[in-house]
Design a protein around this motif. Sequence first.
Motif, PDB file in Angstrom:
ATOM      1  N   LEU A  29      33.271  20.276  48.880  1.00  9.88           N
ATOM      2  CA  LEU A  29      34.535  19.697  49.310  1.00  9.88           C
ATOM      3  C   LEU A  29      35.687  20.525  48.750  1.00  9.88           C
ATOM      4  O   LEU A  29      35.662  20.927  47.573  1.00  9.88           O
ATOM      5  CB  LEU A  29      34.667  18.249  48.838  1.00  9.88           C
ATOM      6  N   THR A  30      36.684  20.775  49.581  1.00 11.95           N
ATOM      7  CA  THR A  30      37.846  21.557  49.155  1.00 11.95           C
ATOM      8  C   THR A  30      39.128  20.842  49.573  1.00 11.95           C
ATOM      9  O   THR A  30      39.238  20.342  50.698  1.00 11.95           O
ATOM     10  CB  THR A  30      37.828  22.963  49.782  1.00 11.95           C
ATOM     11  N   HIS A  31      40.085  20.808  48.645  1.00 16.45           N
ATOM     12  CA  HIS A  31      41.376  20.178  48.922  1.00 16.45           C
ATOM     13  C   HIS A  31      42.491  21.175  48.602  1.00 16.45           C
ATOM     14  O   HIS A  31      42.581  21.685  47.484  1.00 16.45           O
ATOM     15  CB  HIS A  31      41.546  18.914  48.079  1.00 16.45           C
ATOM     16  N   ASP A  32      43.332  21.464  49.595  1.00 13.38           N
ATOM     17  CA  ASP A  32      44.489  22.338  49.432  1.00 13.38           C
ATOM     18  C   ASP A  32      45.764  21.510  49.603  1.00 13.38           C
ATOM     19  O   ASP A  32      45.850  20.667  50.504  1.00 13.38           O
ATOM     20  CB  ASP A  32      44.483  23.456  50.478  1.00 13.38           C
ATOM     21  N   ALA A  43      38.198  22.498  44.463  1.00 11.13           N
ATOM     22  CA  ALA A  43      36.940  22.580  45.209  1.00 11.13           C
ATOM     23  C   ALA A  43      35.797  22.108  44.322  1.00 11.13           C
ATOM     24  O   ALA A  43      35.704  22.510  43.155  1.00 11.13           O
ATOM     25  CB  ALA A  43      36.688  24.007  45.678  1.00 11.13           C
ATOM     26  N   VAL A  44      34.962  21.246  44.842  1.00 13.78           N
ATOM     27  CA  VAL A  44      33.795  20.754  44.104  1.00 13.78           C
ATOM     28  C   VAL A  44      32.546  20.992  44.938  1.00 13.78           C
ATOM     29  O   VAL A  44      32.598  21.043  46.175  1.00 13.78           O
ATOM     30  CB  VAL A  44      33.918  19.252  43.765  1.00 13.78           C
ATOM     31  N   ASN A  45      31.432  21.170  44.252  1.00 16.12           N
ATOM     32  CA  ASN A  45      30.164  21.371  44.954  1.00 16.12           C
ATOM     33  C   ASN A  45      29.047  20.664  44.208  1.00 16.12           C
ATOM     34  O   ASN A  45      29.091  20.504  42.982  1.00 16.12           O
ATOM     35  CB  ASN A  45      29.848  22.862  45.113  1.00 16.12           C
ATOM     36  N   ILE A 148      33.002  22.877  39.752  1.00  8.67           N
ATOM     37  CA  ILE A 148      34.366  22.594  40.183  1.00  8.67           C
ATOM     38  C   ILE A 148      35.200  23.851  40.001  1.00  8.67           C
ATOM     39  O   ILE A 148      35.022  24.601  39.034  1.00  8.67           O
ATOM     40  CB  ILE A 148      34.969  21.415  39.383  1.00  8.67           C
ATOM     41  N   ASN A 149      36.077  24.115  40.963  1.00 10.95           N
ATOM     42  CA  ASN A 149      36.999  25.241  40.906  1.00 10.95           C
ATOM     43  C   ASN A 149      38.423  24.725  41.097  1.00 10.95           C
ATOM     44  O   ASN A 149      38.688  23.881  41.959  1.00 10.95           O
ATOM     45  CB  ASN A 149      36.683  26.265  42.008  1.00 10.95           C
ATOM     46  N   LEU A 150      39.341  25.227  40.293  1.00 10.56           N
ATOM     47  CA  LEU A 150      40.740  24.812  40.344  1.00 10.56           C
ATOM     48  C   LEU A 150      41.627  26.052  40.344  1.00 10.56           C
ATOM     49  O   LEU A 150      41.457  26.939  39.503  1.00 10.56           O
ATOM     50  CB  LEU A 150      41.083  23.941  39.136  1.00 10.56           C
ATOM     51  N   THR A 151      42.558  26.119  41.278  1.00 10.83           N
ATOM     52  CA  THR A 151      43.533  27.215  41.310  1.00 10.83           C
ATOM     53  C   THR A 151      44.937  26.628  41.435  1.00 10.83           C
ATOM     54  O   THR A 151      45.162  25.659  42.168  1.00 10.83           O
ATOM     55  CB  THR A 151      43.275  28.177  42.484  1.00 10.83           C
TER      56      THR A 151
END
Length: 213
Positions: A29-32, A43-45, A148-151
């Motif tokens: 899942l990705t949220h912008d 983004a989480v996986n 989880i990825n955060l930018t």
Amino acid sequence: YNTPYEIGLSSNPSQNIGTVKNQGFELSLTHDHRIGELKYQVAVNLTTNKNKITDLGGSDNMISNGGDKIRYINQVGGAIGSYYGYVTNGLYSQSEIDAGAYYTFGRKPNAGDIKYVPQREGVAFGQEITGDDRTIIGSDVPTFTYGINLTLDYKNFFLSAFGQGVRGTSVGFESEQVWAFFLNSAPREYHLGRWTTENQNPNATYPRIYGGS
């Protein structure tokens, strides 16, 4: 099949004849979003997989490694990455040994030694724990893998961070973790919590340390 001696091989070549069934799912899942000059993305996986050996090509149970090292077992109905070893239940107390409530494992145990649990039926106290008491005690394949990825992007500044982890897997100890001072290695911090006559904790972080007796 058997390899003819004329070929010059001392054993049959390895064959890719086993069958493994894998079941699971992957979720991403990705949220912008933008708030003024701030842009961010989260983004989480999540991944899960369960494997099952359905065929070994006619082979018997396949047990890898030997001696006191970590062992794996491949058997029909089991999973790849399964640890094959002995079930334990804390450490022996002197009162248990005095009462004869122990099993031998190469020798009679002393207080502070690992308490191995037989898996064969009808094994009485005082009898030997053998290789037939080994069973599947865990797996090195995780049940879940997640991340989880955060930018963050704000004007001339950019920040990126990520995290990942696993759940449902076991760790097999070897070398210094199993044998204190292995190959003259230095003491470890977890040795401080070992079983001693002053610390007779049946669930101590490390069994008694002794010089081979």
